[in-house]
Design a protein around this motif. Structure first.
Motif, mmCIF file in Angstrom:
data_model
loop_
_atom_site.group_PDB
_atom_site.id
_atom_site.type_symbol
_atom_site.label_atom_id
_atom_site.label_comp_id
_atom_site.label_asym_id
_atom_site.label_seq_id
_atom_site.Cartn_x
_atom_site.Cartn_y
_atom_site.Cartn_z
ATOM 1 N N SER A 98 0.844 -1.244 0.070
ATOM 2 C CA SER A 98 0.072 0.011 0.031
ATOM 3 C C SER A 98 0.919 1.118 -0.010
ATOM 4 O O SER A 98 2.010 1.082 0.353
ATOM 5 C CB SER A 98 -1.033 -0.104 1.187
ATOM 6 N N LEU A 133 0.733 3.728 1.837
ATOM 7 C CA LEU A 133 1.121 3.927 3.272
ATOM 8 C C LEU A 133 2.424 3.133 3.980
ATOM 9 O O LEU A 133 3.350 3.737 4.523
ATOM 10 C CB LEU A 133 0.149 3.660 4.213
ATOM 11 N N THR A 134 2.547 1.952 3.495
ATOM 12 C CA THR A 134 3.686 1.078 3.808
ATOM 13 C C THR A 134 4.995 1.492 2.892
ATOM 14 O O THR A 134 5.957 1.552 3.599
ATOM 15 C CB THR A 134 3.497 -0.405 3.106
ATOM 16 N N THR A 188 5.371 4.465 1.938
ATOM 17 C CA THR A 188 5.939 5.915 2.729
ATOM 18 C C THR A 188 6.522 5.399 3.911
ATOM 19 O O THR A 188 7.801 6.059 4.590
ATOM 20 C CB THR A 188 4.799 6.705 3.060
ATOM 21 N N TYR A 189 6.262 4.326 4.779
ATOM 22 C CA TYR A 189 6.699 3.774 5.889
ATOM 23 C C TYR A 189 8.272 3.466 5.838
ATOM 24 O O TYR A 189 9.032 3.834 6.458
ATOM 25 C CB TYR A 189 5.868 2.841 6.687
ATOM 26 N N THR A 233 1.841 11.596 -1.190
ATOM 27 C CA THR A 233 1.214 11.599 0.179
ATOM 28 C C THR A 233 -0.029 10.637 0.144
ATOM 29 O O THR A 233 -0.671 10.447 -0.764
ATOM 30 C CB THR A 233 0.735 12.851 0.549
ATOM 31 N N PRO A 234 0.399 9.368 0.987
ATOM 32 C CA PRO A 234 -0.730 8.557 0.972
ATOM 33 C C PRO A 234 -2.180 9.213 1.519
ATOM 34 O O PRO A 234 -2.180 10.212 2.315
ATOM 35 C CB PRO A 234 -0.385 7.535 1.947
ATOM 36 N N PRO A 256 -5.463 9.771 3.382
ATOM 37 C CA PRO A 256 -5.750 9.417 4.983
ATOM 38 C C PRO A 256 -6.602 8.073 4.922
ATOM 39 O O PRO A 256 -7.579 8.108 4.176
ATOM 40 C CB PRO A 256 -6.359 10.636 5.466
ATOM 41 N N ARG A 257 -6.381 7.382 6.010
ATOM 42 C CA ARG A 257 -7.118 6.140 6.139
ATOM 43 C C ARG A 257 -8.678 6.557 6.417
ATOM 44 O O ARG A 257 -8.879 7.459 7.473
ATOM 45 C CB ARG A 257 -6.371 5.311 7.287
#
Length: 426
Positions: free
Chosen positions: A166, A168-169, A171-172, A202-203, A205-206
């Motif tokens: 994903s 988000l991952t 980016t992490y 930028t992911p 937002p959840r």
């Protein structure tokens, strides 16, 4: 005739064997050098620099101390994998919580080492990092990590499942690499942080689905007969995190004054199991006001816990926690999640995460016109920008209501006279 220096002065300038050397360069900086343990169980001479003698000496002392503990000190000519190992176990471990350290280690083991680990640290470029991150976005992780060894499953039989990371991952993973290389820059191992020059998208937002006011009332009504009714009351009316609720002690509560001090959190770690730690951040340490409903529920819960204590007898565990099992042991966060889902099902409510109770609190407060500053202090956010960003959708809804209210005031009506002006706006 030249006067000889005193012997004591000469001895004071002599450094012990293994302490390294230090001198001031022509450019004004101080340089210190010494031998440390390098990857491959070899010893290598390293050089560090500082604006002052003490600064350079401190950097060299830290490297030698880590080397004496058996930790290889990576240098600019070592591999990215070796440096990440040194940084994770020799540097990051001292300022990260255990669960965060474990997640960093997983990102390094599963993604950074396979993708960049073999490259030399000094030769790592911005293009290398960008190509690596692009590969994470587009490559199936089952294929990349050879997870599908069973011949009956997708990738093993040539039918790729296309299981990608994903945003988000990705980016992490990028953030972990940036943190490691930033430390290399501070230690003068690298001239710049090449990972910082790579801009990632930028992911989004959840998305979360907080409870409406009607659903919240329905949940509390369903929890009336639950032994953890006070916990759900606190979660919905104060927005405390799950770990903060489970780590709450009776000594943290002032039921007479109607306040609670939040400074602990119950977490499950790999090494210690269930353990009480400090709160997530320094801003999370706060003192909040307790609603009357919560005070009443906590008093009832306290009486109930005393009865459970008498029933359990000598098998009761004394730990001072507010919310425990019937025998006084800490509540496991995973068990609370499963219990919460059963409560939602029994109340005929849609399935949400326990953390969405915290979002529900903030959303309902915003819709009632409570300011962001008050909500930030209640939730324990480090910056008000976090509060504003997470609940942007609520603010847009309130803006729509404000615009509609202004529209109603500006629309033509049958009334000829304007209402009296309350104040002059300057």
């Amino acid at each position: 005739m030249t006067t000889a220096r005193p012997a004591s002065s000469r001895r004071s300038r002599t450094r012990a064997n293994g302490d390294g050397t230090i001198y001031q360069r022509k450019d004004g900086r101080w340089e210190a050098a010494g031998y440390v343990l390098a990857p491959g169980n070899t010893r290598k001479r390293v050089r560090v620099y500082g604006t002052t003698r003490n600064d350079a000496m401190t950097k060299l002392t830290e490297k030698i101390a880590a080397s004496n503990r058996g930790l290889p000190v990576a240098t600019a000519d070592s591999t990215v994998s070796a440096y990440l190992m040194y940084w994770l176990d020799g540097v990051a471990v001292h300022h990260l919580r255990e669960n965060t350290h474990t997640r960093y280690g997983a990102a390094i083991r599963l993604h950074l080492n396979p993708g960049l680990g073999g490259k030399k640290l000094a030769r790592l470029t911005t293009r290398d990092v960008r190509t690596f991150l692009d590969g994470l976005r587009t490559t199936c992780q089952c294929c990349a990590q050879e997870r599908d060894t069973d011949r009956r499953r997708c990738c093993a039989i040539g039918q790729c499942c296309e299981k990608r990371l994903s945003p988000l991952t990705v980016t992490y993973v990028h953030a972990v690499l940036k943190s490691a290389l930033e430390h290399a820059v501070r230690e003068d191992e690298l001239p710049r942080n090449v990972a910082r020059n790579v801009k990632t998208t930028t992911p989004r937002p959840r998305r979360f689905q907080p409870l409406t006011a009607a659903e919240a009332r329905q949940l509390l009504q369903a929890a009336d007969d639950d032994r953890l009714h006070a916990l759900y009351e606190l979660a919905l009316r104060t927005g405390l995190r799950k770990g903060e609720l489970l780590g709450l002690h009776w000594e943290d509560l002032d039921l007479h004054g109607g306040t609670a001090t939040i400074h602990r959190s119950l977490q499950r770690t790999r090494s210690q199991g269930l353990t009480v730690l400090h709160t997530k951040t320094l801003a999370s340490e706060r003192r909040i006001a307790l609603p009357t409903e919560c005070i009443n529920s906590l008093k009832i819960h306290q009486e109930q816990q005393q009865e459970e204590h008498q029933t359990a007898g000598t098998s009761w565990t004394h730990n001072g926690l507010v919310f425990t099992t019937p025998k006084g042991r800490p509540l496991d966060p995973g068990n609370l999640t499963r219990r919460f889902r059963r409560l939602l099902h029994g109340a005929e409510l849609r399935t949400i995460r326990f953390h969405d109770l915290r979002h529900s609190t903030a959303t309902l407060l915003l819709e009632q016109g409570v300011g962001l500053v008050v909500i930030k202090e209640l939730l324990g956010h480090a910056h008000i920008g976090v509060t504003a960003g997470v609940y942007a959708h609520v603010r847009l809804r309130l803006q729509r209501q404000a615009i509609d209210t202004l529209g109603n005031a500006l629309n033509p009506t049958d009334t000829l006279d304007d209402p009296p002006t309350a104040a002059v706006v300057r």
